[in-house]
Structures are given as C-alpha cells and as structure tokens.
Write a protein that holds these residues in place. Structure first.
Motif, short mmCIF file in Angstrom:
data_model
loop_
_atom_site.label_atom_id
_atom_site.label_comp_id
_atom_site.label_asym_id
_atom_site.label_seq_id
_atom_site.Cartn_x
_atom_site.Cartn_y
_atom_site.Cartn_z
N LYS A 1 140.76 144.04 -50.75
CA LYS A 1 141.89 144.12 -51.25
C LYS A 1 142.96 143.67 -49.72
CE LYS A 1 144.65 147.98 -53.86
NZ LYS A 1 144.73 148.58 -54.10
N PHE A 2 144.19 143.28 -50.22
CA PHE A 2 144.83 142.60 -49.37
C PHE A 2 145.79 143.00 -50.04
CE2 PHE A 2 147.47 139.28 -50.05
CZ PHE A 2 147.02 138.42 -51.39
N TRP A 3 147.43 143.94 -49.04
CA TRP A 3 148.56 144.49 -49.48
C TRP A 3 149.44 144.15 -48.13
CZ3 TRP A 3 144.56 147.95 -48.41
CH2 TRP A 3 145.31 148.48 -47.29
N GLN A 4 150.92 144.10 -49.01
CA GLN A 4 151.37 144.17 -47.36
C GLN A 4 152.35 145.62 -47.13
OE1 GLN A 4 154.70 140.92 -48.24
NE2 GLN A 4 155.26 141.50 -46.30
N GLU A 5 152.33 145.14 -45.83
CA GLU A 5 152.35 146.85 -45.49
C GLU A 5 153.65 146.06 -43.92
OE1 GLU A 5 150.08 150.23 -46.58
OE2 GLU A 5 150.54 151.29 -44.71
N GLY A 6 154.46 147.13 -44.00
CA GLY A 6 155.20 147.21 -42.67
C GLY A 6 155.28 145.31 -41.47
N GLY A 7 156.14 144.10 -42.16
CA GLY A 7 155.80 143.45 -41.50
C GLY A 7 154.46 142.43 -42.17
N LEU B 1 147.59 143.52 -44.65
CA LEU B 1 146.10 144.76 -44.43
C LEU B 1 145.16 144.64 -45.50
CD1 LEU B 1 148.11 148.67 -43.75
CD2 LEU B 1 147.64 146.66 -42.28
N CYS B 2 144.02 144.96 -44.58
CA CYS B 2 143.01 144.63 -45.72
C CYS B 2 141.68 145.94 -45.52
CB CYS B 2 142.06 143.08 -45.14
SG CYS B 2 140.45 142.74 -45.92
N ASP B 3 141.40 146.09 -47.56
CA ASP B 3 140.64 146.96 -46.90
C ASP B 3 139.49 146.53 -48.30
OD1 ASP B 3 138.57 148.74 -46.23
OD2 ASP B 3 139.93 150.30 -48.05
N TYR B 4 137.46 146.66 -47.95
CA TYR B 4 137.11 145.91 -48.89
C TYR B 4 136.63 146.92 -49.36
CZ TYR B 4 134.23 147.87 -44.70
OH TYR B 4 133.69 148.93 -43.69
N SER B 5 135.59 146.65 -50.45
CA SER B 5 135.16 147.23 -51.10
C SER B 5 133.67 147.91 -51.04
CB SER B 5 134.39 145.95 -52.82
OG SER B 5 133.97 146.84 -53.01
N PRO B 6 133.37 148.90 -50.80
CA PRO B 6 132.18 149.75 -50.54
C PRO B 6 130.53 148.93 -50.79
CG PRO B 6 133.20 151.29 -52.29
CD PRO B 6 134.13 150.38 -51.75
N LYS B 7 131.00 148.60 -52.68
CA LYS B 7 129.96 148.01 -53.05
C LYS B 7 129.62 146.36 -52.60
CE LYS B 7 131.09 150.83 -57.22
NZ LYS B 7 131.36 150.77 -58.36
N THR B 8 129.19 145.93 -52.36
CA THR B 8 128.61 144.58 -51.52
C THR B 8 127.39 143.77 -51.90
OG1 THR B 8 127.01 145.99 -49.66
CG2 THR B 8 129.62 145.27 -48.83
N GLU B 9 127.10 145.01 -53.16
CA GLU B 9 125.84 144.61 -53.48
C GLU B 9 125.88 143.07 -54.31
OE1 GLU B 9 121.52 146.34 -53.99
OE2 GLU B 9 123.03 148.25 -52.80
#
Ligand code: AMP
Ligand code: MG
Length: 401
Positions: A349-355, A358-366
């Motif tokens: 998931k990506f989103w915008q913050e402070g110009g 940012l990106c975080d990933y799903s813990p479900k990788t299977e």
C-alpha cells in the motif's frame, strides 16, 4: 527449462501482440478507449464574438470619463437576434454568451453600473476588449482538437460534442475468454460435496479485471482436469483475441494445458517465469490470438494478469504506453526473505505524506491468500538477488490500474 526473467517475458508479450482494428462508435461508447483518428473543429470556437459577462456593451472611448453616462438603446441575450448597432454615447444591455453588437468593443460588468431610467452610469476603468470572447480565440475551423492516440474520458466526450463529432473512430475492444480448470472447483452457489472441493474465485477475478480493463469478456466457467475437455476448450482460442485459462499450468500430472498447447500446434513463447509468485505462467499464440495460461493460486493468477495480460490488453486497445508504471516510495518497515532467486511482487500500500510517497507491505505474502489484496493499491518490487529491504529505503512500486 530455464526461468524467463520478467522484463523479457513482458517484451515477448508486447512483441507478439498486435493493435486491434478500429471501428466507428457513438461518443458514449468511446469512453475509456483510444482515438484512432484526428478530430477537428467543425467551426471557429467561439463561433462569434460574445460577452463573457452580464453587463453593458459599450464603445471604449465612451467610458473614459467616469462616471460615464450612456443611453441604453436595447438588450441582447444568448441565443437572441443580433440586429442592434451601437452608436456613439449609447450602451446595449447584454447577457453572457450573447453576440457583441456591431460598434461595441468592450463589455462593462453589471456590478460597475447603475441604471437610471433610459441611461446607465458606468464607474471604473476597463481595457479595450474587456469581457469579450473573440471568435476563434479557442479554436479555428478545421484545427485538430484531439490527436489520434488520445484516451477518451468524459472531458474528451464533451469536447467532441462541442465540435459536433457524434461518431468517432476508436480501437475495438479486445474480445477475451476466461475459464478456470480444476477438478476441485465449484462455482458460486454450487454445493460443496467433499472437503477437498473449493470455491473458484479465479474466473471471477479475471472476468472482473478484464471487464474493468475495457474488454468484452466471455465467461466460459469451470472445466475439469480432463485432456479432452481442455482440448475442446483450446480449440476455441482463435474465436477470441485473448484466451485466459487459470490452473493446470505447472508441472503436475494433471496440468494438461502445457501438453495440449504443443499438441494443438500453438507457438509456445514462454512457460515459466523468474517471478514470485506466479512462476508457472504460459504464453502461447495461435494466429493473432493470444493464450495466457495463468497459475491456479489466486494471488499468482491475478498478479500474472496485472503484470502480463494487462499490458497486452493495452497494446490491443491502441495505447502507446503499455508497460506497468513504476514509482518510487519510501519503505516504512523492514522486509526480508530467504530465497532471493526470483523477482518478487509483494502486495503493498502506498500513500502520500510530507511531500513523498510511503509504502508498507501486506504481511500475507503467500500465493493463495487473496486477502493480501485488501487495502493494497500496489506491488512492491523485490528484485532478484535482494534478500533485505530496510525501513527508510527507497523501493520501486507498481500501482494497480
Ligand atoms: P493449480 O495451478 O491448478 O495447480 O492450482 C494451484 C492452487 O490453486 C490449488 O490449491 C488450487 O486448488 C487453487 N486453485 C486452482 N484454481 C482455482 C480457482 N479457480 N479459484 C481458486 N483457487 C484455485
Ligand atoms: Mg489444478
């Protein structure tokens, strides 16, 4: 058989895909499609000098002393007849869109005026030509308004309507067939009779993604893992531009797609890819028709669609840029993996913050966990040879589209 790297697979897909033919459709049918002709203006736009405001049409010389006092000799509204002529020291009341009368060169907005009987008092200074939209200022007759290759959205539909373009030449929609293979599969609403049976999601996912991508889709449902059934299915490939099967494409005994593709005289272009998940993806061709054999695991299946089938669809639809887009984002959490042999596409998931992004990933990788798509809006790319990504590091992401 060695594994084909992603870039090479994508290149092979695009090289083997042709733009489709074009067709003339009514404007509304053109939404989301690519223009196959230049669209020109049918007339000057605006077609005549007209007022940009409600106010008074005047001669600029007559409003140099302030307040100016001018005799009102008539009124002009949008769509009305323009038979009036402005004489010195007179004004004509005018509404937005009404033609500017002969003799007038400036429009004074209502807010700067006060009517007194047959006269109007004007206060304020204006440039000559103020509040007049000149004929042809936006477009000249026969000027190109939209170029071949443009994507048609609501804006373009309106623009074409404004130049009286009711029917327009666009690339035709790809005709796609979708089918899921597997003895264990049950469709929506069918009773599950044995514990080993599962609900088929793949043909619905791919049906939906294909429809979302602007194709005409035929849902061919579920077919058993039986050579004859799959043979009959593959004999229909040439009725479509793209034929998509899911399941039965890896190395198991019941994986018949690969075997039958050879038997039926398809040109096999690649089979296994150096990507994770979705290693077993088959791409073959018969005539101009493309066959994609996508893996059965639900994540692998839709990911292979996004990364390989979608670009082919875009190419057929006439788009110039067909490859998935790559953006840069800053990872917010460490990522690691043991085996770094393949390129991994992690739901994220990506989103915008402070110009910045940012990106975080799903813990479900299977690859069987379709829930990893919940809240996801991109794939995070973990390249070959990379074991670890650190928080704060820049990563490549592929936004969903
Ligand atoms: P396959 O690629 O046929 O070996 O299938 C791999 C895995 O995906 C197995 O666990 C299957 O049960 C599952 N699977 C195959 N087809 C589907 C489908 N249409 N919907 C959901 N899961 C599927
Ligand atoms: Mg199977």
């Amino acid at each position: 058989m060695s594994l084909t790297p992603y870039e090479e697979a994508l290149k092979l897909v695009l090289e083997n895909t042709q733009r489709l033919s074009t067709e003339k459709v009514f404007l509304w049918q053109a939404i989301g499609r690519v223009l196959a002709e230049d669209v020109c203006s049918d007339s000057d736009k605006p077609p005549f000098d007209n007022s940009a405001m409600d106010g008074y049409a005047v001669r600029w010389e007559d409003i140099q002393e302030t307040p100016a006092r001018l005799k009102v000799i008539g009124e002009l509204s949008a769509g009305g007849e323009n038979t009036l002529k402005l004489e010195p020291k007179t004004a004509i009341k005018i509404f937005t869109g009404a033609p500017v009368p002969e003799g007038a060169d400036t429009v004074v907005p209502l807010e700067y005026t006060r009517q007194e009987g047959d006269y109007v008092l004007i206060e304020g200074s204006f440039k000559r030509g103020a509040n007049i939209r000149l004929r042809g200022a936006e477009l000249r007759k026969d000027e190109v308004v939209l170029k071949r290759g443009s994507l048609i959205r609501g804006y373009e539909v309106g623009l074409m309507a404004s130049v009286n373009k009711a029917f327009v030449e666009v690339y035709r929609r790809p005709r796609v067939a979708v089918v899921s293979t597997g003895d264990e599969l049950k469709d929506l609403g069918e009773p599950i009779e044995k514990p080993s049976q599962i609900r088929s999601s793949n043909h619905h996912t791919i049906y939906a993604r294909t429809l979302e991508s602007g194709c005409e889709v035929a849902n061919l449902g579920i077919v058993k893992d039986e050579p004859q059934a799959i043979r009959e299915l593959l004999q229909k490939v040439e009725e479509y531009d793209i034929f998509i099967t899911t399941g039965g494409v890896s190395a198991g005994e019941k994986d018949y797609v690969h075997m039958l593709v050879k038997e039926l005289g398809f040109e096999l272009i690649f089979h296994k890819l150096r990507i994770k998940p979705a290693k077993p993806v088959l791409f073959a061709k018969k005539g101009k028709s493309l066959l994609f054999g996508l893996p059965g695991n639900p994540v692998s299946c839709v990911m292979a669609f996004d990364l390989l089938v979608k670009p082919a669809i875009r190419k057929m639809q006439g788009f110039e840029k067909c490859e998935p887009i790559i953006l840069k984002a800053e990872l917010v959490r460490d990522f690691s993996r043991r085996n770094a042999e393949r390129r991994e596409f992690v739901r994220a998931k990506f989103w915008q913050e402070g110009g910045k992004l940012l990106c975080d990933y799903s813990p479900k990788t299977e690859s069987h966990m379709l829930t990893s798509y919940v809240d996801a809006n991109c794939y995070m790319v973990v390249y070959e040879g990379v074991h670890e990504l650190k928080a704060g590091q820049e990563v490549d992401i592929v936004p969903f589209d």
